[in-house]
Write a protein that holds these residues in place. Structure first.
Motif, PDB file in Angstrom:
ATOM      1  N   GLU A  66     -38.999  63.326 -83.978  1.00  0.00           N
ATOM      2  CA  GLU A  66     -40.434  62.921 -83.417  1.00  0.00           C
ATOM      3  C   GLU A  66     -41.049  61.566 -83.007  1.00  0.00           C
ATOM      4  OE1 GLU A  66     -40.912  63.139 -87.945  1.00  0.00           O
ATOM      5  OE2 GLU A  66     -39.128  61.760 -87.650  1.00  0.00           O
ATOM      6  N   THR A  67     -40.531  60.667 -82.113  1.00  0.00           N
ATOM      7  CA  THR A  67     -40.948  60.122 -81.547  1.00  0.00           C
ATOM      8  C   THR A  67     -41.090  60.918 -79.940  1.00  0.00           C
ATOM      9  OG1 THR A  67     -38.869  59.574 -80.160  1.00  0.00           O
ATOM     10  CG2 THR A  67     -39.682  57.878 -81.263  1.00  0.00           C
ATOM     11  N   TYR A  68     -40.411  62.136 -79.695  1.00  0.00           N
ATOM     12  CA  TYR A  68     -40.721  63.003 -78.468  1.00  0.00           C
ATOM     13  C   TYR A  68     -41.522  63.970 -78.865  1.00  0.00           C
ATOM     14  CZ  TYR A  68     -39.164  65.779 -74.609  1.00  0.00           C
ATOM     15  OH  TYR A  68     -39.717  67.001 -73.915  1.00  0.00           O
ATOM     16  N   ALA A  69     -41.188  64.968 -80.050  1.00  0.00           N
ATOM     17  CA  ALA A  69     -41.880  66.247 -80.125  1.00  0.00           C
ATOM     18  C   ALA A  69     -41.310  67.166 -81.276  1.00  0.00           C
ATOM     19  CB  ALA A  69     -42.223  67.209 -79.019  1.00  0.00           C
ATOM     20  N   ASN A  70     -41.938  66.855 -82.696  1.00  0.00           N
ATOM     21  CA  ASN A  70     -41.461  68.087 -83.620  1.00  0.00           C
ATOM     22  C   ASN A  70     -41.934  69.629 -82.669  1.00  0.00           C
ATOM     23  OD1 ASN A  70     -40.916  66.313 -84.985  1.00  0.00           O
ATOM     24  ND2 ASN A  70     -42.721  65.960 -85.561  1.00  0.00           N
ATOM     25  N   GLU A  71     -40.873  70.659 -82.355  1.00  0.00           N
ATOM     26  CA  GLU A  71     -40.893  71.657 -82.122  1.00  0.00           C
ATOM     27  C   GLU A  71     -39.394  72.695 -81.565  1.00  0.00           C
ATOM     28  OE1 GLU A  71     -42.491  71.138 -77.778  1.00  0.00           O
ATOM     29  OE2 GLU A  71     -40.074  70.142 -77.089  1.00  0.00           O
ATOM     30  N   PHE A  72     -39.922  73.469 -81.144  1.00  0.00           N
ATOM     31  CA  PHE A  72     -38.375  74.329 -81.128  1.00  0.00           C
ATOM     32  C   PHE A  72     -38.603  74.562 -79.921  1.00  0.00           C
ATOM     33  CE2 PHE A  72     -39.038  74.781 -85.450  1.00  0.00           C
ATOM     34  CZ  PHE A  72     -37.964  75.838 -86.546  1.00  0.00           C
ATOM     35  N   LYS A  73     -36.874  74.505 -79.306  1.00  0.00           N
ATOM     36  CA  LYS A  73     -37.128  75.148 -78.039  1.00  0.00           C
ATOM     37  C   LYS A  73     -36.223  76.058 -77.830  1.00  0.00           C
ATOM     38  CE  LYS A  73     -36.661  70.344 -76.009  1.00  0.00           C
ATOM     39  NZ  LYS A  73     -37.254  69.492 -76.553  1.00  0.00           N
ATOM     40  N   VAL A  74     -36.404  76.961 -76.696  1.00  0.00           N
ATOM     41  CA  VAL A  74     -36.454  78.135 -76.850  1.00  0.00           C
ATOM     42  C   VAL A  74     -35.303  78.566 -75.452  1.00  0.00           C
ATOM     43  CG1 VAL A  74     -36.995  80.734 -76.365  1.00  0.00           C
ATOM     44  CG2 VAL A  74     -38.162  79.724 -77.171  1.00  0.00           C
ATOM     45  N   TYR A  75     -33.772  78.618 -75.949  1.00  0.00           N
ATOM     46  CA  TYR A  75     -32.585  78.972 -74.983  1.00  0.00           C
ATOM     47  C   TYR A  75     -31.892  80.330 -75.100  1.00  0.00           C
ATOM     48  CZ  TYR A  75     -31.383  73.766 -73.669  1.00  0.00           C
ATOM     49  OH  TYR A  75     -31.477  72.863 -73.834  1.00  0.00           O
ATOM     50  N   THR A  76     -31.239  80.788 -73.522  1.00  0.00           N
ATOM     51  CA  THR A  76     -30.327  82.113 -74.248  1.00  0.00           C
ATOM     52  C   THR A  76     -29.729  82.064 -74.785  1.00  0.00           C
ATOM     53  OG1 THR A  76     -29.304  82.078 -71.960  1.00  0.00           O
ATOM     54  CG2 THR A  76     -31.722  82.738 -71.715  1.00  0.00           C
ATOM     55  N   LEU A  77     -28.889  83.226 -75.706  1.00  0.00           N
ATOM     56  CA  LEU A  77     -28.112  82.839 -75.820  1.00  0.00           C
ATOM     57  C   LEU A  77     -26.475  82.628 -75.255  1.00  0.00           C
ATOM     58  CD1 LEU A  77     -27.745  86.399 -78.150  1.00  0.00           C
ATOM     59  CD2 LEU A  77     -28.882  84.229 -78.943  1.00  0.00           C
ATOM     60  N   ALA A  78     -26.403  82.585 -73.875  1.00  0.00           N
ATOM     61  CA  ALA A  78     -25.890  82.278 -72.899  1.00  0.00           C
ATOM     62  C   ALA A  78     -25.859  80.575 -72.606  1.00  0.00           C
ATOM     63  CB  ALA A  78     -25.791  82.585 -71.663  1.00  0.00           C
ATOM     64  N   GLY A  79     -26.883  79.814 -73.610  1.00  0.00           N
ATOM     65  CA  GLY A  79     -27.254  78.427 -73.781  1.00  0.00           C
ATOM     66  C   GLY A  79     -28.143  77.694 -72.381  1.00  0.00           C
ATOM     67  N   ARG A  80     -28.698  78.630 -71.865  1.00  0.00           N
ATOM     68  CA  ARG A  80     -29.845  78.375 -70.857  1.00  0.00           C
ATOM     69  C   ARG A  80     -31.525  78.092 -71.671  1.00  0.00           C
ATOM     70  NH1 ARG A  80     -33.967  80.443 -67.937  1.00  0.00           N
ATOM     71  NH2 ARG A  80     -32.792  82.283 -69.144  1.00  0.00           N
ATOM     72  N   PHE A  81     -31.691  76.994 -71.124  1.00  0.00           N
ATOM     73  CA  PHE A  81     -33.219  76.401 -71.418  1.00  0.00           C
ATOM     74  C   PHE A  81     -34.114  77.415 -71.164  1.00  0.00           C
ATOM     75  CE2 PHE A  81     -37.022  73.355 -71.104  1.00  0.00           C
ATOM     76  CZ  PHE A  81     -37.726  73.816 -72.190  1.00  0.00           C
ATOM     77  N   THR A  82     -34.753  78.335 -71.191  1.00  0.00           N
ATOM     78  CA  THR A  82     -35.717  79.429 -70.966  1.00  0.00           C
ATOM     79  C   THR A  82     -36.778  78.528 -70.572  1.00  0.00           C
ATOM     80  OG1 THR A  82     -37.293  79.209 -72.687  1.00  0.00           O
ATOM     81  CG2 THR A  82     -35.035  81.063 -72.323  1.00  0.00           C
ATOM     82  N   GLY A  83     -37.631  77.077 -70.821  1.00  0.00           N
ATOM     83  CA  GLY A  83     -38.549  76.590 -70.247  1.00  0.00           C
ATOM     84  C   GLY A  83     -38.999  76.578 -71.078  1.00  0.00           C
ATOM     85  N   ALA A  84     -39.030  77.666 -72.214  1.00  0.00           N
ATOM     86  CA  ALA A  84     -40.352  77.701 -73.340  1.00  0.00           C
ATOM     87  C   ALA A  84     -39.982  76.903 -74.593  1.00  0.00           C
ATOM     88  CB  ALA A  84     -40.279  79.691 -73.761  1.00  0.00           C
ATOM     89  N   THR A  85     -41.328  76.312 -74.831  1.00  0.00           N
ATOM     90  CA  THR A  85     -41.156  75.782 -76.334  1.00  0.00           C
ATOM     91  C   THR A  85     -42.287  75.950 -77.251  1.00  0.00           C
ATOM     92  OG1 THR A  85     -41.921  73.685 -75.807  1.00  0.00           O
ATOM     93  CG2 THR A  85     -39.890  73.895 -75.322  1.00  0.00           C
ATOM     94  N   PHE A  86     -42.336  76.260 -78.793  1.00  0.00           N
ATOM     95  CA  PHE A  86     -43.296  76.107 -79.388  1.00  0.00           C
ATOM     96  C   PHE A  86     -43.243  75.867 -80.736  1.00  0.00           C
ATOM     97  CE2 PHE A  86     -40.872  78.935 -80.931  1.00  0.00           C
ATOM     98  CZ  PHE A  86     -40.756  78.872 -82.652  1.00  0.00           C
ATOM     99  N   GLY A  87     -44.768  75.022 -81.358  1.00  0.00           N
ATOM    100  CA  GLY A  87     -45.310  74.607 -82.737  1.00  0.00           C
ATOM    101  C   GLY A  87     -45.234  73.158 -82.281  1.00  0.00           C
ATOM    102  N   ARG A  88     -45.723  72.037 -81.475  1.00  0.00           N
ATOM    103  CA  ARG A  88     -45.550  71.176 -81.026  1.00  0.00           C
ATOM    104  C   ARG A  88     -46.892  70.630 -81.735  1.00  0.00           C
ATOM    105  NH1 ARG A  88     -45.176  66.906 -75.653  1.00  0.00           N
ATOM    106  NH2 ARG A  88     -43.253  67.968 -76.032  1.00  0.00           N
ATOM    107  N   ASP A  89     -48.328  72.072 -81.548  1.00  0.00           N
ATOM    108  CA  ASP A  89     -49.355  71.726 -81.704  1.00  0.00           C
ATOM    109  C   ASP A  89     -49.479  72.619 -83.140  1.00  0.00           C
ATOM    110  OD1 ASP A  89     -49.050  74.172 -80.916  1.00  0.00           O
ATOM    111  OD2 ASP A  89     -51.046  74.962 -80.055  1.00  0.00           O
TER     112      ASP A  89
END
Length: 372
Positions: free
Chosen positions: A248-271
């Motif tokens: 919570e000190t950084y963000a309440n959000e969901f991070k979107v990864y691929t199934l292979a484990g790569r961060f896609t650069g997308a997050t959502f929910g913080r707002d």
């Protein structure tokens, strides 16, 4: 649950889409929750819970999963962190049926069971303090295997992807580097967060279960790092792995990864989230569907729905009672009590509630009939 704060209200958008909207008991299409024009935020719909199970405060209930028995009954199985067992409820009424397990390290015993899932006739359980995953066979609750002790340090949540050659299992691992003088967790530096999720390939031959570590997952950039993780769920058709960020000190959000484990650069929910982002599951609707997520308010939990493809808000609702929710589980199979399925959610560490999917769809104007 790691930490929580109080809940307020949130935002949403109406889904365009699958088929016709659900109708209310009057036969008219149920409208979405009202929009607060002054603030630009959407009010949260209130939906009555279909049932509330008996409350057992000593258990510290964490996460639920459901299984339909061969004779059509529904078992709702929840992990009890404090008493090291599984609590089995009637998935139609919430009545307590039985307890399974005891404290220990042997097969069939548990130490701080947390995440849980059911795929086929297999029950998968993460044990935080045994630092392992245990697999049981239903309906007997017969223990088949444990694995992960060599890699897992403080595991919490899991998601199981059924594949043609077995199963792929993802387990979140949220260890810390001790506590500071005020008792707050000290998180590892970014460079050491590359093992926040462990991926296993699991095969089955009869009752023989074998598991092999396939990958360690975790971005080490500021934007993609997984600081405090528990809940995780995937969408193979869209190559997505959603992971709740609970720091919570950084963000309440969901991070979107691929199934292979790569961060896609997308997050959502913080707002949208005003309290801790917690449980997550996917309700499919043909090729469409909705991500169901939890905002863990101490006084009242709020469940946010996001479009499966665009990740844009679709709607939000709360119950009359349910609060402080950790895990959730979407049952899509029809049952006599829930012809369109149900959403199960933990209530205040003490029990579970159910929402009839027909009620959710009616309140949020979502379709009940889905295309292929």
């Amino acid at each position: 649950m790691h930490r929580s704060i109080l809940v307020v209200a949130l935002a949403t958008v109406l889904l365009a889409g699958c088929s016709r909207p659900a109708t209310s008991e009057s036969g008219r299409a149920a409208g979405p929750a009202a929009t607060d024009l002054a603030s630009g935020t959407r009010a949260v719909a209130t939906i009555a819970e279909a049932f509330l199970s008996p409350m057992t405060p000593d258990d510290n209930i964490d996460s639920p999963a459901s299984w339909q028995t061969p004779d059509g009954k529904v078992w709702l199985i929840a992990t009890a962190k404090a008493t090291d067992k599984l609590v089995v409820y009637d998935g139609s009424t919430g009545a307590h049926l039985r307890d399974v397990g005891s404290t220990g390290t042997a097969l069939g015993q548990f130490d701080r069971p947390n995440g849980i899932a059911v795929v086929d006739d297999l029950l998968w359980i993460v044990e935080r303090d045994n630092r392992r995953v245990q697999v049981l066979s239903l309906p007997e609750f017969r223990p088949l295997a444990v694995f992960g002790e060599r890699e897992l340090r403080k595991p919490y949540g899991l998601w199981v992807d059924k594949r043609s050659d077995g199963y792929t299992l993802y387990v979140t691992d949220s260890w810390v580097d001790g506590e500071d003088a005020e008792g707050n967790d000290i998180l590892p530096p970014l460079a050491e967060l590359d093992k926040r999720v462990r991926q296993y390939h699991v095969s089955r031959e009869g009752d023989a279960i074998s598991a092999q570590l396939a990958a360690s997952i975790g971005d080490t950039s500021e934007a993609g790092a997984l600081r405090v993780v528990e809940s995780i769920w995937g969408d193979p058709k869209n190559d997505r792995l959603l992971i709740a960020e609970e720091d919570e000190t950084y963000a309440n959000e969901f991070k979107v990864y691929t199934l292979a484990g790569r961060f896609t650069g997308a997050t959502f929910g913080r707002d949208v989230f005003k309290a801790q982002a917690e449980g997550v599951t996917l309700r499919t609707c043909g090729s469409e569907g909705w991500w169901i997520t939890t905002e863990q308010g101490k006084g009242r939990s709020v469940f946010h729905l996001f479009d499966r493809h665009t990740l844009k808000p679709v709607g939000a609702f709360q119950g009359n009672t349910v609060a402080n929710t950790d895990g959730i589980w979407s049952m899509q199979q029809p049952s006599a009590r829930f012809p369109q399925g149900a959403l199960y959610a933990v209530h205040d560490d003490q029990g579970v509630v159910a929402f009839d999917w027909q009620d959710i769809a009616g309140q949020l104007s979502l379709p009940l009939e889905c295309g292929a």
